[in-house]
Design a protein around this motif. Structure first.
Motif, short mmCIF file in Angstrom:
data_model
loop_
_atom_site.label_atom_id
_atom_site.label_comp_id
_atom_site.label_asym_id
_atom_site.label_seq_id
_atom_site.Cartn_x
_atom_site.Cartn_y
_atom_site.Cartn_z
N CYS A 20 0.84 -1.19 0.00
CA CYS A 20 0.00 0.00 0.00
C CYS A 20 0.88 1.25 0.00
N GLU A 40 2.81 5.43 -5.41
CA GLU A 40 1.46 6.00 -5.47
C GLU A 40 0.84 5.91 -6.86
N ASP A 43 -2.02 3.60 -7.36
CA ASP A 43 -3.30 3.88 -6.70
C ASP A 43 -4.37 4.41 -7.66
N ARG A 44 -4.03 4.57 -8.91
CA ARG A 44 -4.99 5.13 -9.87
C ARG A 44 -6.21 4.22 -10.02
N ASP A 45 -7.36 4.80 -10.33
CA ASP A 45 -8.56 4.00 -10.58
C ASP A 45 -8.37 3.07 -11.76
N GLU A 46 -7.56 3.47 -12.73
CA GLU A 46 -7.36 2.65 -13.93
C GLU A 46 -6.19 1.68 -13.82
N THR A 47 -5.56 1.60 -12.66
CA THR A 47 -4.45 0.66 -12.46
C THR A 47 -4.95 -0.76 -12.65
N ASP A 168 -17.28 -5.97 -3.03
CA ASP A 168 -16.74 -4.87 -3.85
C ASP A 168 -17.72 -3.70 -3.92
N ASN A 169 -18.98 -3.97 -3.89
CA ASN A 169 -19.98 -2.90 -4.07
C ASN A 169 -20.70 -2.61 -2.76
#
Length: 169
Positions: A20, A40, A43-47, A168-169
């Motif tokens: 992390c 860091e 940490d992107r949403d698209e990673t 997840d949701n």
């Protein structure tokens, strides 16, 4: 924390890491769990998971890796132990958690596992298996050579609906 406690209590697991970028979680980690700071940019949403696995396997050398998700809090230590054994002793290059669903399934329009003109009993219908993402266990060479978390001849650790819950949701 549940999955960390579960992994730490599993005798076939030598080291447990939280990978992390946020160092402020260190005091919250259970005893025996190591913190490994990651970049860091991961940490992107698209990673993609592949980017994280590439980075981690370059930093931590191991024969076998277990990728476990905190979103599957009900996975049992025995399930993980058995899956690790299948990879280390059972001739499987990888293992993953899955749920067996034995009912009438459809995919993108048509039926997936039965013929509408010859409807079988659900007890004899061809089952469908869904990855639950609770864990993936893979040998180092499976990742480094093929860039896959599921390798040749994978072992499916069949879990019940509770163990298979993914929040997840």
């Amino acid at each position: 924390q549940y999955i960390l406690d579960t992994l730490a209590s599993t005798s076939s697991v030598d080291e447990v890491y939280v990978y992390c970028s946020q160092e402020e979680i260190k005091p919250m980690l259970p005893a025996g769990v190591k913190f490994l700071k990651r970049d860091e940019w991961l940490d992107r949403d698209e990673t993609l998971g592949q980017e994280i696995y590439d980075s981690f396997t370059k930093e931590v050398d191991a024969d076998v890796y277990i990728l476990a998700h905190t979103t599957s809090p009900f996975i049992k230590a025995e399930t993980i132990e058995n899956a690790v054994k299948q990879v280390t002793e059972g001739g499987h290059a990888s293992a993953f958690s899955a749920q067996k669903v034995q009912t009438f399934a459809w995919y993108k329009g048509p039926t997936l596992n039965y013929n509408l003109k010859e409807i079988p009993r659900t007890q004899t219908i061809e089952p469908v298996y869904f990855e639950t993402s609770a864990f993936y266990i893979f040998r180092k060479e499976t990742w480094c050579t093929d860039h896959q978390r599921i390798g040749a001849n994978p072992y499916m650790a069949i879990v019940d609906p509770i163990e298979g819950i993914d929040i997840d949701n």
